[in-house]
Design a protein around this motif. Sequence first.
Motif: not given
Length: 541
Positions: A168-188
Amino acid sequence: MPDCAGAPWDLPWNILGDTWGAPPHEVNGTFSSVACGASQAPNIDVAPLSLSSTQAPNTTETRTLTIANDGEADLEWEIAEEPVLRALRGSVAERAGGASGHGEWLYRAETGTPALSNRGGTKLARPTAYRWHAARPAQLNVLIYADDAYHEAPDTFLDQALQALGLSYTAHYDDDFAGFEADLAAGGWDLVLFGNESYFPDSSTFDALNTYAAGGGRVIVTSWVMFPGHALWTTLGATWVADDVDPPAPVYWWQPGHRFFNVPNSVPEFTSLTGVGRYQIYGQYVEPLAGFQALAGYTAPGPDPDQAALILGNGGRTIFKGFADGQNDADLDGDGVLDGVELWINMISALSFCPDPADVPWLSVSPASGTTTAGASTPVTVTFDSTGLAAGAYGANLCITSNDPDPGPGNGTDLVVVPVSLTVTAPVMHTVTSSVGTPAGTIAPPSQTVAHGATTTFTLTPDAGYEIDGVGGTCPAGSLAGNLYTTGAITADCTVIANFRPEAGPGPSVLEIPTLGPAGGALLGLLLAGLGLGTLRRRRA
């Protein structure tokens, strides 16, 4: 590291004494150096890279795993087992019915916004987020970013690889760098994958990735944008040399025996690229930093300076991938799976296993730890035991840790993961049929279905006035205990025949003569004498 130019050297030496005593008063010779800069450390090399067994239920099989030490010091190693909820697939091409699971869009931009593009100028980007739920969720949290313009979301190479592995995974696509950064910062997150080849990321995205990687995270990074001097590339062990521009350059395996190119899929070199005109930049030529391992590059056979394209480092938990996916539509091995997807599968599997070792009931190793001297090897017996297991496929990993300090030749890290698979076949079944031979009585049940090599039991009941007279038939001879008959080990269809006979009647009576005392004995003697005298008188008359 000393300057080893010109090594090995022959060094002359001379000892000059005083003139006292007997000659010689001078001794000289030559000292030859053996090596310069050689690593006085162990280096682990494990073979084979995977193990498997197909066997019947309630059987054991063994395989041999060899732990070799190609280094120059003693290798200390230990093997732990890891049960896996998802079996590491032998080959994606062997899957039937595609990936198992379902996906959902978390959000999708309705209108596009202009964003700098790897195809020149700007392109309308529609940032989106997606979540894939595998049918058998694994205990692994995976976050990805991807923007492959030619293998579009949610079917990028990263998507296909994770789904093939049952993750299973969570994905961000096509210039959604902000959403990716937010999830990455949330940790886990247990694993982070960054496949950036279309849109221009902010430096903050690289900052977030560097924080994660430098903090001990497992990560694979590829990006068409490489800010020279950014700390992320130092953390990943890559020094920028030049961009790979149109047409894209082929990528060759500098260490073709490495698990990245063999486990669980055999991956051909990327020599048939179709990306002419697709992107402006397809990757980077880099030089690995000291302590990092260049596994692939743009020359053959390699390695060559300033030509690296794939770098492994940080104890095997970070990968710098210096080439995009969009230019590669090849399936050179003809197995129905794109070669680029197979490489992602192999890299992900290498980084995502052995987080929580624990006992695997059907698997054992002997010895489980040891010391292997320099230049030697140690055989390890791996036992597969299908006792009590239902027919089906079972997966596990052998996690081999050692004091190998760096990614030198061989398997390359202080952690080597050997995928293990067990396939338990359906048992062969036989029919045992019962009947009565000589009457009268019954045997039950009339028939039984028995697994190959097992035994079965029948109940014999004689009619009134009869008893059991033995058991025959074509089944292997067994044993009779009371009225229960247990066969021998059944290896084919066979019969059990019960025989009965009439019960035996009472035997002849025996006259008991009482014991006489002395007086009785004398009286009996007079009686017999009288009978004899009377008989004699009758004869004389």
